[in-house]
Design a protein around this motif. Structure first.
Motif, mmCIF file in Angstrom:
data_model
loop_
_atom_site.group_PDB
_atom_site.id
_atom_site.type_symbol
_atom_site.label_atom_id
_atom_site.label_comp_id
_atom_site.label_asym_id
_atom_site.label_seq_id
_atom_site.Cartn_x
_atom_site.Cartn_y
_atom_site.Cartn_z
ATOM 1 N N ALA A 6 -10.680 3.421 -1.049
ATOM 2 C CA ALA A 6 -9.228 3.540 -0.853
ATOM 3 C C ALA A 6 -8.497 2.577 -1.767
ATOM 4 C CB ALA A 6 -8.855 3.300 0.597
ATOM 5 N N GLY A 7 -8.948 2.501 -3.010
ATOM 6 C CA GLY A 7 -8.285 1.604 -3.954
ATOM 7 C C GLY A 7 -8.449 0.157 -3.524
ATOM 8 N N CYS A 8 -7.326 -0.548 -3.474
ATOM 9 C CA CYS A 8 -7.355 -1.967 -3.068
ATOM 10 C C CYS A 8 -6.968 -2.132 -1.605
ATOM 11 C CB CYS A 8 -6.429 -2.787 -3.960
ATOM 12 S SG CYS A 8 -4.741 -2.132 -4.071
ATOM 13 N N LEU A 9 -7.330 -1.120 -0.784
ATOM 14 C CA LEU A 9 -6.947 -1.154 0.624
ATOM 15 C C LEU A 9 -7.422 -2.416 1.331
ATOM 16 C CD1 LEU A 9 -5.650 0.379 2.995
ATOM 17 C CD2 LEU A 9 -7.876 1.428 3.431
ATOM 18 N N ASP A 10 -8.602 -2.885 0.994
ATOM 19 C CA ASP A 10 -9.141 -4.067 1.677
ATOM 20 C C ASP A 10 -8.444 -5.351 1.261
ATOM 21 O OD1 ASP A 10 -11.322 -2.857 3.258
ATOM 22 O OD2 ASP A 10 -12.093 -2.299 1.299
ATOM 23 N N ASP A 11 -7.638 -5.294 0.196
ATOM 24 C CA ASP A 11 -6.891 -6.477 -0.222
ATOM 25 C C ASP A 11 -5.443 -6.452 0.272
ATOM 26 O OD1 ASP A 11 -9.097 -7.407 -1.661
ATOM 27 O OD2 ASP A 11 -8.559 -6.197 -3.411
ATOM 28 N N LEU A 12 -5.051 -5.378 0.925
ATOM 29 C CA LEU A 12 -3.656 -5.234 1.339
ATOM 30 C C LEU A 12 -3.335 -6.094 2.547
ATOM 31 C CD1 LEU A 12 -3.265 -1.350 1.046
ATOM 32 C CD2 LEU A 12 -2.612 -3.092 -0.618
ATOM 33 N N LYS A 13 -2.091 -6.527 2.585
ATOM 34 C CA LYS A 13 -1.610 -7.303 3.730
ATOM 35 C C LYS A 13 -1.020 -6.395 4.793
ATOM 36 C CE LYS A 13 -0.557 -11.377 0.882
ATOM 37 N NZ LYS A 13 -1.100 -10.790 -0.359
ATOM 38 N N SER A 14 -0.537 -5.211 4.405
ATOM 39 C CA SER A 14 0.019 -4.275 5.382
ATOM 40 C C SER A 14 -0.056 -2.860 4.833
ATOM 41 C CB SER A 14 1.488 -4.617 5.687
ATOM 42 O OG SER A 14 2.294 -4.462 4.536
ATOM 43 N N VAL A 15 -0.205 -1.895 5.750
ATOM 44 C CA VAL A 15 -0.230 -0.481 5.398
ATOM 45 C C VAL A 15 0.708 0.250 6.355
ATOM 46 C CG1 VAL A 15 -1.615 1.606 5.205
ATOM 47 C CG2 VAL A 15 -2.598 -0.591 4.555
ATOM 48 N N SER A 28 0.348 2.569 -3.429
ATOM 49 C CA SER A 28 -0.051 1.180 -3.231
ATOM 50 C C SER A 28 0.233 0.337 -4.468
ATOM 51 C CB SER A 28 -1.547 1.109 -2.907
ATOM 52 O OG SER A 28 -2.009 -0.219 -2.911
ATOM 53 N N ASP A 29 0.660 -0.908 -4.215
ATOM 54 C CA ASP A 29 0.801 -1.879 -5.302
ATOM 55 C C ASP A 29 -0.152 -3.047 -5.110
ATOM 56 O OD1 ASP A 29 1.905 -3.259 -3.202
ATOM 57 O OD2 ASP A 29 3.913 -3.444 -4.072
ATOM 58 N N CYS A 30 -1.171 -2.841 -4.253
ATOM 59 C CA CYS A 30 -2.210 -3.834 -3.934
ATOM 60 C C CYS A 30 -1.666 -5.039 -3.157
ATOM 61 C CB CYS A 30 -2.946 -4.300 -5.191
ATOM 62 S SG CYS A 30 -4.067 -3.048 -5.849
ATOM 63 N N SER A 31 -0.412 -4.965 -2.752
ATOM 64 C CA SER A 31 0.146 -5.943 -1.822
ATOM 65 C C SER A 31 0.396 -5.253 -0.487
ATOM 66 C CB SER A 31 1.447 -6.527 -2.375
ATOM 67 O OG SER A 31 2.073 -7.354 -1.405
ATOM 68 N N SER A 32 0.964 -4.050 -0.562
ATOM 69 C CA SER A 32 1.164 -3.210 0.608
ATOM 70 C C SER A 32 1.018 -1.761 0.180
ATOM 71 C CB SER A 32 2.540 -3.463 1.234
ATOM 72 O OG SER A 32 3.562 -3.178 0.293
ATOM 73 N N GLN A 90 10.482 -0.376 -1.766
ATOM 74 C CA GLN A 90 10.764 0.345 -3.005
ATOM 75 C C GLN A 90 9.645 0.024 -4.005
ATOM 76 O OE1 GLN A 90 15.258 -1.098 -2.397
ATOM 77 N NE2 GLN A 90 14.967 -0.168 -4.399
ATOM 78 N N TYR A 91 8.832 1.022 -4.288
ATOM 79 C CA TYR A 91 7.700 0.811 -5.191
ATOM 80 C C TYR A 91 8.140 0.977 -6.644
ATOM 81 C CZ TYR A 91 4.553 0.872 -1.199
ATOM 82 O OH TYR A 91 3.904 0.562 -0.019
ATOM 83 N N ALA A 92 7.463 0.243 -7.512
ATOM 84 C CA ALA A 92 7.774 0.260 -8.949
ATOM 85 C C ALA A 92 6.465 0.281 -9.735
ATOM 86 C CB ALA A 92 8.604 -0.963 -9.314
ATOM 87 N N PRO A 93 6.536 0.610 -11.022
ATOM 88 C CA PRO A 93 5.323 0.565 -11.852
ATOM 89 C C PRO A 93 4.713 -0.838 -11.810
ATOM 90 C CG PRO A 93 7.114 1.650 -13.019
ATOM 91 C CD PRO A 93 7.710 1.038 -11.782
ATOM 92 N N PRO A 94 3.386 -0.963 -11.832
ATOM 93 C CA PRO A 94 2.377 0.090 -12.038
ATOM 94 C C PRO A 94 1.721 0.546 -10.735
ATOM 95 C CG PRO A 94 1.384 -2.030 -12.416
ATOM 96 C CD PRO A 94 2.793 -2.304 -11.967
ATOM 97 N N SER A 95 2.480 0.687 -9.653
ATOM 98 C CA SER A 95 1.912 1.135 -8.379
ATOM 99 C C SER A 95 1.127 2.444 -8.573
ATOM 100 C CB SER A 95 3.028 1.346 -7.357
ATOM 101 O OG SER A 95 3.734 0.144 -7.137
ATOM 102 N N LYS A 96 0.040 2.591 -7.813
ATOM 103 C CA LYS A 96 -0.852 3.739 -7.964
ATOM 104 C C LYS A 96 -0.676 4.728 -6.819
ATOM 105 C CE LYS A 96 -4.251 3.648 -10.337
ATOM 106 N NZ LYS A 96 -4.646 4.198 -11.668
#
Length: 358
Positions: A75-84, A176-180, A216-222
């Motif tokens: 799931a990409g960087c799901l395990d590094d996320l702080k919130s989903v 995801s932007d690997c933060s949320s 609000q997501y911005a580049p380079p969000s995946k």
């Protein structure tokens, strides 16, 4: 006076009847030998060609299964996320259930009452061949490397993306932007403008409860597409067994012909202190591999495929027994060659996710 045009019959030579019969016999012997060589060569060619096709079919079958087994749980960087955050109606993973990346159905129990483990679902594929196993794999697919190309002006805006390849209305995706991250259902793919909508309402299932995302997501969000793929065996109308693949709730597709049997065992770590190394291989639903907790201890998948030639032109009768992991399959006395291909794989992403889903 002798006639100048007289013939001397005594000077003419030819073959006797015996000589002709000997020549014909020799010719027949040579013709029989050439015909035998031709028949043998043709039979050898048919067998070699059939076995080559069998090998090629096996290679493709192993490729498809290996690729998706290794991806299970990704799931990409799901395990590094702080919130989903999820905008999907109901539970965040009600549709994809990514918390169960691998499920199995044991072929010995394929009947009206059989089910998947560990979910307990009884929704087995239609037409599954009795006695064969089935496996379901879940992951987020980033094969098309899709990213956001323009910052969202507000949290409910449509998404500008780099490509729409592989996306369709109704797909479940994660931004995801690997933060949320936000999980949503695509309600409209705009191919020409490279945009997707994620509106609430409509006829799609399960549907979005809102189009408002958590940020609000911005580049380079995946943008990753969640995928559920189920592999099983069925028999075509012409009697040829085939490996099928069903993606999400779509129509099952024929992948490889000549796959007669599939047996799947799951490597479980039984140590008191888990070290990630399998100690035993079990069938789905076997004692010790029934509950969701049991399946968190699965760290490898072992698959055996019994492949058979498709044409059945071989000049022999096959009644041989074939060991397919912990089962023995006996050929039914037909004219098909068979081979068993066994491989063991370690999924790379079977790490329990503890990120809270809101």
């Amino acid at each position: 006076m002798k006639n100048r045009h007289s013939y001397h019959l005594s000077s003419q030579q030819g073959f006797s009847l015996v000589e002709l019969m000997v020549a014909v016999t020799i010719g027949l012997i040579i013709l029989a030998a050439v015909s035998g060589i031709f028949v043998t060569s043709k039979s050898t060619y048919n067998t070699t060609d059939s076995l080559a096709r069998l090998q090629e079919n096996a290679r493709f079958a192993v490729h498809y299964l290996s690729r998706d087994i290794r991806m299970a749980g990704f799931a990409g960087c799901l395990d590094d996320l702080k919130s989903v955050n999820s905008t999907i109606n109901g539970s965040a993973f009600a549709f994809m259930n990514l918390s169960t990346p691998i499920e199995g159905a044991d072929g010995d129990n394929v009947s009206a009452s059989s089910k998947w483990y560990p979910s307990g679902s009884t929704a087995l594929p239609s037409g599954i061949k009795s006695g064969t196993d089935a496996v379901t794999l879940r992951f987020a697919d980033d094969a098309n490397n899709i990213s956001i190309t323009k910052a969202m002006p507000n949290t409910s805006a449509e998404l500008n993306i780099s490509a729409v390849t592989g996306l369709a209305d109704g797909d479940i995706v994660m931004l995801s932007d690997c933060s949320s991250a936000d999980i949503m259902q695509v309600t409209e793919v705009q191919t020409a403008s490279l945009k997707i909508q994620h509106n609430p309402g409509g006829s799609l299932t399960p549907g979005n409860s809102t189009q408002v995302l958590s940020k609000q997501y911005a580049p380079p969000s995946k943008l990753l597409k969640f995928v559920t793929r189920t592999y099983f065996i069925t028999v075509r109308a012409d009697g040829v067994p085939v490996l099928m693949m069903q993606e999400n709730n779509g129509t099952a597709q024929e992948l490889i012909e000549g796959v007669e049997h599939m047996q799947v065992l799951y490597g479980k770590d039984t140590d008191a202190t888990a070290d990630g190394v399998p100690n035993v291989y079990l069938r789905a639903g076997q004692a010790g591999l029934t509950t969701a907790d049991h399946w968190t201890r699965v760290h490898s998948v072992r698959i055996a495929l019994l492949m058979r030639t498709v044409t059945g032109k071989e000049e022999y009768t096959n009644s041989e027994p074939y060991p397919v992991l912990d089962k023995t399959i006996t050929a039914p006395g037909d004219r098909h060659h068979r081979r068993v291909f066994t491989f063991t794989l370690q999924p790379r992403n079977l790490i329990p996710n503890t990120v809270p889903i809101s």
